[in-house]
Each structure stands twice: as structure tokens, then as C-alpha cells.
Design a protein around this motif. Structure first.
Motif, PDB file in Angstrom:
ATOM      1  N   ASN A  43       0.833  -1.215   0.000  1.00 24.22           N
ATOM      2  CA  ASN A  43       0.000   0.000   0.000  1.00 24.22           C
ATOM      3  C   ASN A  43       0.863   1.260   0.000  1.00 24.22           C
ATOM      4  OD1 ASN A  43      -2.292  -1.542   0.022  1.00 24.22           O
ATOM      5  ND2 ASN A  43      -2.564  -1.466   2.251  1.00 24.22           N
ATOM      6  N   ARG A  44       1.927   1.250   0.833  1.00 24.42           N
ATOM      7  CA  ARG A  44       2.815   2.416   0.871  1.00 24.42           C
ATOM      8  C   ARG A  44       3.457   2.621  -0.508  1.00 24.42           C
ATOM      9  NH1 ARG A  44       1.466   1.785   5.617  1.00 24.42           N
ATOM     10  NH2 ARG A  44       2.412   2.678   7.473  1.00 24.42           N
ATOM     11  N   ARG A  74       1.040   4.012  -3.124  1.00 18.55           N
ATOM     12  CA  ARG A  74       0.727   5.426  -2.883  1.00 18.55           C
ATOM     13  C   ARG A  74       1.877   6.326  -3.346  1.00 18.55           C
ATOM     14  NH1 ARG A  74       1.292   8.527   1.859  1.00 18.55           N
ATOM     15  NH2 ARG A  74      -0.076  10.350   1.924  1.00 18.55           N
ATOM     16  N   GLN A 109       2.021   6.271  -7.226  1.00 11.81           N
ATOM     17  CA  GLN A 109       0.932   7.048  -7.848  1.00 11.81           C
ATOM     18  C   GLN A 109       1.238   8.549  -7.819  1.00 11.81           C
ATOM     19  OE1 GLN A 109      -2.392   5.495  -5.665  1.00 11.81           O
ATOM     20  NE2 GLN A 109      -2.402   3.595  -6.862  1.00 11.81           N
ATOM     21  N   CYS A 155       2.519  14.133  -1.648  1.00 13.80           N
ATOM     22  CA  CYS A 155       1.980  13.295  -0.559  1.00 13.80           C
ATOM     23  C   CYS A 155       3.033  13.078   0.533  1.00 13.80           C
ATOM     24  CB  CYS A 155       1.422  11.977  -1.084  1.00 13.80           C
ATOM     25  SG  CYS A 155       2.668  10.750  -1.504  1.00 13.80           S
TER      26      CYS A 155
END
Length: 496
Positions: free
Chosen positions: A106-107, A110, A113, A131
Motif C-alpha cells: 500500500n505504501r 501510494r 501514484q 503526498c
């Protein structure tokens, strides 16, 4: 054409001229730069390592480098979670591999992206991946218990060093008596003196109090400032907390006093806080300058200009080679901030892998996530081992007559004071060497131990020190300390 032919000599070659770039024609400021942490001692250590490989006989088997805070080079293992996410970011096909935990994936998703073309190989915005800056701001808010942080005040940097040099660049101005003076602690981390020299600013020394565990006295700041105002315009005060090379941790009261002093004297504050997780001594605690500033109320928090710095290289991470870091600027004039943004854009962007790693430091696995338990165990083990080695170093060094070592309250170094016999001091001076450089060079040649002399960090006239890291594995650290003890006794006898 005719003219050119005339200038050519008989045989058709161009006339001989000296080189364009020589030591005499080069930038004089560069010649003034000195960086002891990688200075002559280290260059000799590298040579000795080559000699050992070639089979040259020495009174030791290996060189033990305790000269630089490079944790992984000293054998510290990387944090599993960090390396998993970095692997996923660098080679995204691994996102389909079930060997990687979901929180790591997931990290990585993110971060990717947020990158151009979903690749960590793309340039990022100059201030840093959006982010990541948001995550840094959230981390600062959690650390400082609710004091707000604006992602727009966060700049991601190539290690903390890059941020420090950038801010010093903005601050350096004027000529002669109006030239910017930069107040730095003595002993200091040589990045400061080197950058000041390169930029042609004026170095303004204030001395830490060795007798009081390297504490900072406001009266000494006042003395230093007044003396400097005779010949330059001191406008910036640099603080390293926890301290490098001296390992002290500043009390909250001390930080408050420094902020009051900066406000009263109208100084820009630079807080180098890269060792913020490295606090070992009982009763010591890390307080960020920003938190204390805002707790002092709007009289200070709306006025004092502050830049604070953090990095992926220290603490429990030790990820020096990734060159990740950030700075947060507070109360910076909006027009100056626009100039800062312009300045960092010339360098395009900090390395994207370093930015990604910085993100993991400020957004580590949380309770309930699959990697949390392993992460916490690894982090705790590293910091506990460092705390143990800090104590060990202080205890063993203090058993040696002629060496006195303050408690290593934090960071990664001890900075013991050494008493050198008069004969050794005279011999060193005859060789044109600083006495502690002479001592450290002899130590290296006879034992293979590589330390940095105190003269490379600055020290009070007539005192001698060395800096050593507490990073080697405990068994190696014991060997190092015992060899050092033996050497010091032998050295003292030889020169008495």
C-alpha cells in the motif's frame, strides 16, 4: 585566418600556455573548505586497507572506522519494512508477489501514484513529492502534540546537509562589516564551517561548556555575538540538538532561553535535529525547537524565524546513502520563500528514492498493520543497543588516566578530552600538525583505529579531543575501546 596562422608556431601547434584552472586561479573560497570527517586521517585509513589487501604486514588485521556516523557500514541491519517498500518502488512488478506484506504494498502504490508515469525514476516537483510533504507535516504534528504544520512549509532535501546549505545560501549577504555572520557551536559538525567558508560568510564561534556536559550558556552566546558585531553582521544562530560531535541533549529550559535570545537579538534560528530519536540518558528528552517556540506563545511563535532539519541517515534508520531529508521553515517572509522555491528548482529535485524513504520514516507501520510488530522490534533493538554502547563507551574511556569522557546523552558520538604530554605536543608542532591529529594518526598506524581529531570540529585553545562513533557492533566496540586504552597508556609513556 591569416591572423590565426601567424599565432601558430612554426610546426603548426598552438603556443604553449599554462592550464586555465590552477590552484592560483581557482575559487579561493573552495580552498578554505575543510571537512575533517573525511580528511587526511580517513584517506590514510583507505590506503592502509589497500595495503592490508595486498598482504602488507601490519600490527593489526583490519581498520576499524569509527570516524563517521554511517550505521550500515558499521554492520547495522536495515529496517525490513523500509527495504521492502523501496524494493517495491524500484521494481513494481514485485507488487504481485505474495512474499510482501500488504502495508508495504500500500505504501509503495501510494508513493508510485504520486510519481510521474508511476515511476520512481521520474523527476518530482522541486519542493518534493506532494503526498510525502503532507506525511511529513502530519508526522511533525504528532511529534509536537498537535502544533500545526503546513505541508507548504516543508521542503524535501538531499539529506539534511542540502537543506542546511540552501538556507545558509539565502542568508549570506553584505560586504565587510555588513557580511553575514553565522553563529555555530564549538565543537561543531564541520558541514557548518565548510559551508560558511564556501559561501564566504563569517564564522562566529560560541563555545559549549565541557565542564557542564557540553551545555549551552546564554552568557557565552551574548559574548560571542557582541564580539562578532565589531567585524560582521551576525544574523543566524545554528543549534545541533542532540549534539554532534558532543552528544548532549538540550533541556527544554535551554531551548526556551535560546529562542528568547534569538528573538531579542533578531537572529534567524537553524535547528539541526537529525538525531531526534537518539536520546539515551535518563532524565533527557528531545524537545523540538518548533514545539517549544509555539508553546512560548504568539509573542515568539509569530516572530522568530526558524528552519529545522531532519534526515533518513541517523536515528534508528541509518540510511545514509539514500540521501533523504526535509526542512520545515517557520515565519519565513513570503517573498523570500518564493526565492527559496526558485533556488531549489535549479537543482530540479532531491533523489526520489530518498524522498520515498523519508516518507516511510514519517509514516511507519501503525498498530494493526501486518509489519508493525517486526518494525517496532527492529527499531527498539537498534536504539537499545545504541543506548548500551553509549554507556559502555563513557564507562571504559573514563577508566583511562588522561582521558575524560562526558556522558553520551544522545546522538552517535563521544567526544572525549585527552591529556597529551608536552613532548608529544612539541613533536606534533614541529611536524606542522595539530597535536590531536598527530595522536589520531599514530593511533591509526599502530592499531588500525580510525577516529577524527577534535581540531577538525573546533575546541577551546589548549584542549585536545577526538570524536568516535558508538556505532560498531558491541564486540568490535569493546576491542576498539580496549585497544584505545592500551594505545593511550603506551603513547603517554613514550612521550613523558
Amino acid at each position: 585566418m591569416q591572423h590565426l596562422h601567424q599565432k601558430m608556431s612554426e610546426n603548426g601547434a598552438l603556443p604553449r600556455r599554462g592550464k586555465v584552472l590552477t590552484v592560483d586561479t581557482m575559487n579561493v573560497n573552495v580552498k578554505k573548505v575543510d571537512y575533517a570527517v573525511r580528511g587526511p586521517i580517513v584517506q590514510r585509513a583507505v590506503q592502509i586497507e589497500k595495503e592490508l589487501k595486498e598482504g602488507v604486514k601490519k600490527p593489526f588485521e583490519e581498520v576499524i572506522k569509527a570516524n563517521i556516523g554511517d550505521a550500515h557500514a558499521m554492520g547495522q541491519q536495515p529496517i525490513t519494512f523500509f527495504r521492502q517498500v523501496m524494493a517495491l518502488c524500484t521494481y513494481p512488478l514485485l507488487l504481485d508477489d505474495n512474499k510482501f506484506p500488504e502495508d508495504a504494498k500500500n505504501r509503495a502504490r501510494r508513493i508510485l501514484q504520486s510519481c510521474g508515469g508511476n515511476s520512481i525514476g521520474a523527476y518530482t516537483t522541486s519542493q518534493g513529492i506532494d503526498c510525502v510533504r503532507h506525511d511529513v507535516a502530519n508526522y511533525i504534528q504528532r511529534r509536537d502534540v498537535g502544533i500545526l504544520s503546513d505541508p507548504d512549509n516543508i521542503y524535501l532535501t538531499t539529506g539534511a546537509s542540502d537543506g542546511i546549505v540552501t538556507i545558509l545560501k539565502l542568508l549570506t549577504a553584505g560586504e565587510g562589516r555588513t557580511r553575514t555572520g553565522v553563529m555555530i557551536s564549538i565543537p561543531q559538525y564541520p558541514l557548518y564551517s565548510a559551508s560558511i567558508a564556501e559561501l564566504g560568510a563569517v564564522q562566529v564561534n560560541y563555545y559549549l561548556n565541557e565542564e557542564k556536559c557540553w551545555s549551552l550558556d546564554i552568557s557565552e552566546l551574548q559574548r560571542s555575538l557582541q564580539a562578532a558585531r565589531e567585524h560582521c553582521n551576525p544574523s543566524v544562530l545554528c543549534i545541533i540538538n542532540p549534539g554532534n560531535p558532543t552528544g548532549q541533549v538540550q533541556s527544554r529550559q535551554c531551548i526556551e532561553d535560546v529562542i528568547q535570545f534569538a528573538a531579542k537579538e533578531n537572529l534567524f534560528l537553524m535547528a539541526d535535529e537529525v538525531y531526534q530519536d537518539n536520546v539515551y540518558a535518563e532524565g533527557c528528552e528531545f524537545h523540538s525547537f518548533k514545539k517549544v517556540l509555539f508553546e512560548m506563545g504568539p509573542e515568539y511563535s509569530s516572530k522568530v524565524e526558524l528552519a529545522s532539519f531532519h534526515s533518513t541517515s541517523k536515528c534508528y534508520m541509518g540510511e545514509c546513502g539514500f540521501r533523504g531529508g526535509y526542512m520545515e521553515v517557520i515565519n519565513m517572509d513570503p517573498e523570500v520563500k518564493a526565492q527559496l522555491t526558485k533556488l531549489v528548482s535549479v537543482r530540479l529535485c532531491p533523489p526520489a528514492p530518498g524522498q520515498a524513504l523519508m516518507d516511510l520514516v514519517v509514516n511507519s507501520p501503525q498498530p494493526g498493520e501486518p509489519s508493525h510488530q517486526t518494525f517496532m522490534k527492529e527499531r527498539t533493538d537498534i536504539l537499545s543497543a545504541l543506548a548500551e554502547k553509549a554507556k559502555l563507551t563513557e564507562q571504559i574511556l573514563n577508566t583511562v588516566p588522561g582521558i575524560s569522557c562526558n556522558p553520551v546523552q544522545g546522538a552517535m558520538y563521544s567526544f572525549p578530552r585527552i591529556t597529551l604530554p608536552e613532548r608529544a605536543i612539541n613533536e606534533a608542532k614541529a611536524k606542522g600538525q595539530a597535536p590531536d591529529m598527530f595522536y589520531c594518526m599514530k593511533l591509526l598506524e599502530e592499531t588500525g583505529i580510525c577516529l577524527v581529531p577534535g581540531s577538525g570540529f573546533g575546541q577551546r585553545e589548549g584542549t585536545y579531543h577526538f570524536r568516535m562513533t558508538i556505532l560498531p557492533p558491541t564486540d568490535k566496540l569493546m576491542i576498539l575501546l580496549n585497544k584505545l586504552k592500551e594505545f593511550h597508556q603506551k603513547f603517554t609513556q613514550q612521550y613523558s
